[in-house]
Design a protein around this motif. Structure first.
Motif, mmCIF file in Angstrom:
data_model
loop_
_atom_site.group_PDB
_atom_site.id
_atom_site.type_symbol
_atom_site.label_atom_id
_atom_site.label_comp_id
_atom_site.label_asym_id
_atom_site.label_seq_id
_atom_site.Cartn_x
_atom_site.Cartn_y
_atom_site.Cartn_z
ATOM 1 N N GLU A 1 0.840 -1.195 0.000
ATOM 2 C CA GLU A 1 0.000 0.000 0.000
ATOM 3 C C GLU A 1 0.878 1.249 0.000
ATOM 4 O OE1 GLU A 1 -3.297 -0.423 -0.252
ATOM 5 O OE2 GLU A 1 -2.873 -2.574 -0.270
ATOM 6 N N PHE A 2 0.324 2.324 -0.539
ATOM 7 C CA PHE A 2 1.051 3.589 -0.597
ATOM 8 C C PHE A 2 0.694 4.488 0.582
ATOM 9 C CE2 PHE A 2 0.766 2.721 -5.343
ATOM 10 C CZ PHE A 2 2.053 2.211 -5.424
ATOM 11 N N ASN A 3 0.611 3.906 1.767
ATOM 12 C CA ASN A 3 0.152 4.650 2.939
ATOM 13 C C ASN A 3 1.096 5.775 3.345
ATOM 14 O OD1 ASN A 3 -2.107 2.993 3.167
ATOM 15 N ND2 ASN A 3 -1.033 1.500 4.434
ATOM 16 N N GLU A 4 2.379 5.634 3.060
ATOM 17 C CA GLU A 4 3.354 6.624 3.506
ATOM 18 C C GLU A 4 3.787 7.568 2.397
ATOM 19 O OE1 GLU A 4 6.584 4.936 5.941
ATOM 20 O OE2 GLU A 4 5.497 3.052 5.838
ATOM 21 N N LEU A 5 3.254 7.382 1.200
ATOM 22 C CA LEU A 5 3.693 8.176 0.043
ATOM 23 C C LEU A 5 2.739 9.339 -0.201
ATOM 24 C CD1 LEU A 5 5.611 8.548 -2.346
ATOM 25 C CD2 LEU A 5 4.210 6.911 -3.634
ATOM 26 N N GLU A 6 3.286 10.538 -0.230
ATOM 27 C CA GLU A 6 2.480 11.720 -0.511
ATOM 28 C C GLU A 6 2.332 11.896 -2.020
ATOM 29 O OE1 GLU A 6 0.873 13.266 1.791
ATOM 30 O OE2 GLU A 6 1.834 12.106 3.395
ATOM 31 N N LEU A 7 1.191 12.438 -2.429
ATOM 32 C CA LEU A 7 0.898 12.587 -3.848
ATOM 33 C C LEU A 7 1.962 13.427 -4.565
ATOM 34 C CD1 LEU A 7 -1.208 11.827 -5.981
ATOM 35 C CD2 LEU A 7 -2.396 13.973 -5.479
ATOM 36 N N ALA A 8 2.423 14.482 -3.916
ATOM 37 C CA ALA A 8 3.414 15.369 -4.534
ATOM 38 C C ALA A 8 4.733 14.664 -4.823
ATOM 39 C CB ALA A 8 3.654 16.581 -3.636
ATOM 40 N N ASP A 9 5.005 13.561 -4.095
ATOM 41 C CA ASP A 9 6.269 12.839 -4.272
ATOM 42 C C ASP A 9 6.172 11.725 -5.323
ATOM 43 O OD1 ASP A 9 7.478 14.377 -2.277
ATOM 44 O OD2 ASP A 9 6.738 13.054 -0.688
ATOM 45 N N LEU A 10 4.950 11.409 -5.764
ATOM 46 C CA LEU A 10 4.778 10.291 -6.692
ATOM 47 C C LEU A 10 5.553 10.462 -8.000
ATOM 48 C CD1 LEU A 10 3.417 7.577 -7.402
ATOM 49 C CD2 LEU A 10 1.466 8.904 -8.267
ATOM 50 N N PRO A 11 5.526 11.646 -8.660
ATOM 51 C CA PRO A 11 6.250 11.761 -9.930
ATOM 52 C C PRO A 11 7.741 11.458 -9.819
ATOM 53 C CG PRO A 11 4.750 13.613 -9.644
ATOM 54 C CD PRO A 11 4.775 12.876 -8.339
ATOM 55 N N ASP A 12 8.345 11.780 -8.683
ATOM 56 C CA ASP A 12 9.779 11.528 -8.521
ATOM 57 C C ASP A 12 10.088 10.051 -8.312
ATOM 58 O OD1 ASP A 12 10.341 14.162 -8.881
ATOM 59 O OD2 ASP A 12 10.636 14.629 -6.763
ATOM 60 N N CYS A 13 9.055 9.229 -8.129
ATOM 61 C CA CYS A 13 9.256 7.787 -7.985
ATOM 62 C C CYS A 13 9.256 7.088 -9.346
ATOM 63 C CB CYS A 13 8.183 7.185 -7.078
ATOM 64 S SG CYS A 13 8.251 7.792 -5.378
ATOM 65 N N PHE A 14 9.060 7.865 -10.406
ATOM 66 C CA PHE A 14 9.184 7.386 -11.772
ATOM 67 C C PHE A 14 10.374 8.124 -12.394
ATOM 68 C CE2 PHE A 14 4.957 6.114 -10.771
ATOM 69 C CZ PHE A 14 4.583 5.090 -11.650
ATOM 70 N N HIS B 1 -0.023 3.160 -15.258
ATOM 71 C CA HIS B 1 0.154 2.774 -13.854
ATOM 72 C C HIS B 1 0.332 4.009 -12.979
ATOM 73 C CE1 HIS B 1 1.834 -1.305 -15.439
ATOM 74 N NE2 HIS B 1 0.537 -1.206 -15.563
ATOM 75 N N TYR B 2 1.061 4.999 -13.498
ATOM 76 C CA TYR B 2 1.230 6.251 -12.753
ATOM 77 C C TYR B 2 -0.130 6.866 -12.437
ATOM 78 C CZ TYR B 2 2.071 11.209 -11.939
ATOM 79 O OH TYR B 2 2.059 12.475 -11.406
ATOM 80 N N LEU B 3 -1.020 6.921 -13.425
ATOM 81 C CA LEU B 3 -2.350 7.503 -13.204
ATOM 82 C C LEU B 3 -3.157 6.673 -12.204
ATOM 83 C CD1 LEU B 3 -3.355 8.593 -16.824
ATOM 84 C CD2 LEU B 3 -2.444 10.013 -14.967
ATOM 85 N N GLN B 4 -3.009 5.348 -12.255
ATOM 86 C CA GLN B 4 -3.694 4.491 -11.285
ATOM 87 C C GLN B 4 -3.209 4.778 -9.871
ATOM 88 O OE1 GLN B 4 -3.425 0.673 -14.133
ATOM 89 N NE2 GLN B 4 -4.327 0.191 -12.162
ATOM 90 N N PHE B 5 -1.898 4.877 -9.700
ATOM 91 C CA PHE B 5 -1.339 5.161 -8.380
ATOM 92 C C PHE B 5 -1.724 6.569 -7.924
ATOM 93 C CE2 PHE B 5 2.436 2.226 -9.689
ATOM 94 C CZ PHE B 5 1.600 1.118 -9.587
ATOM 95 N N PHE B 6 -1.742 7.500 -8.866
ATOM 96 C CA PHE B 6 -2.147 8.881 -8.576
ATOM 97 C C PHE B 6 -3.552 8.892 -7.979
ATOM 98 C CE2 PHE B 6 -3.952 12.986 -9.477
ATOM 99 C CZ PHE B 6 -2.900 13.890 -9.446
#
Length: 293
Positions: free
Chosen positions: A224-237, A278-283
């Protein structure tokens, strides 16, 4: 006072390796007061109370940590995904990669069971391998019929603290056993535990493998992405992170913004369409996450 690294945690005791010796330690009350919970992988300062025993007095700053499994200062995560049985899943692989990237841990991808892939599907697996290598990931294919491949992967462990990640049945046990047969019992227990759909925690321990340390643990028991903030998601790609400065708007989230360099790269087939999907799904998943209090 002596310093060392916690290599095992069990029943309130921390086993600290200092030089060639291992000391059985407890945490000082001051650590609990300051809400510092020592983790396997921590570099610590301790004082020896009796021969082979002591108390941890200080935990040095961590470069990263995981909650499940509870371990700190990981250098790399080896993601094992199978070509077949279970079928190769870019969605699951990308979920692992995002979690690992969010913790600033270097991932390495191993694709196992290549000897079981039918010829009509082999090209697709090779294309996926090429896609991830183009992003910048290390990818290696493994086959039980080509044991020399297993000997090649041993070099990845040298001077590193590694965790192994991957769903049940992808060949984590086979890989570890090929590297170090002494791990057989532990990995079989792990596989059985994961196969039942739950993880029974025994303890977390770092085991020496080819001059490195490997966490004797099933790896991520939660995806689960419980600890990941939305603003940080792009940098994980990584392929999105490197294009972020080219977007028209600062802070572009590569979703509905115009003149987005990432969306342009997807349209130009420079970024695989499935990665962006997948990025959009996680977003959406993170955006719709229930607030934490």
């Amino acid at each position: 006072m002596p310093e060392g690294k916690i290599v095992k945690a069990l029943s309130g005791f921390y086993y600290v390796k200092s030089g060639e010796d291992v000391f059985q330690c407890r945490g000082r009350g001051l650590l609990r007061k300051n809400k510092v919970n020592p983790l396997v992988g921590d570099y610590v300062v301790f004082e020896e109370s009796n021969p082979g025993e002591g108390y941890i007095t200080e935990v040095e700053k961590r470069k990263n940590e995981l909650v499940r499994p509870p371990i700190a200062n990981i250098d790399q995560a080896i993601i094992v995904t199978s070509a077949t049985e279970p079928d190769f899943s870019t969605l699951l692989l990308d979920r692992f990669l995002v979690l690992i990237e969010s913790k600033f841990i270097d991932p390495i991808i191993f694709i196992s069971k290549m000897d079981t892939v039918q010829s009509d599907k082999r090209d697709a697996i090779e294309q996926f391998k090429s896609d991830y290598e183009r992003i910048g990931y290390q990818v290696q294919t493994l086959s039980t019929k080509e044991p020399e491949n297993f000997s090649q992967i041993v070099s990845h462990f040298k001077n590193k603290i590694s965790v192994i990640a991957g769903q049940s049945g992808v060949g984590k046990s086979s890989m570890l056993n090929a590297i170090n047969p002494l791990l057989k019992l532990a990995t079989n227990e792990i596989s059985a535990s994961l196969g039942r759909g739950k993880h029974t925690t025994r303890h977390v321990e770092l085991i020496e493998v080819n001059e490195g340390l490997v966490a004797d643990t099933p790896g991520f028991s939660s995806l689960e992405f419980n600890e990941l903030e939305l603003a940080d998601l792009p940098d994980c790609f990584p392929e999105m992170k490197e294009r972020r400065a080219e977007c028209k708007f600062r802070g572009c989230m590569h979703n509905k913004e115009p003149k987005c360099a990432v969306k342009s790269a997807v349209d130009a087939h420079e970024i695989p369409a499935y990665r962006y999907k997948h990025y959009l799904q996680f977003f959406e998943e993170i955006q719709n996450r229930k607030p934490r209090y």
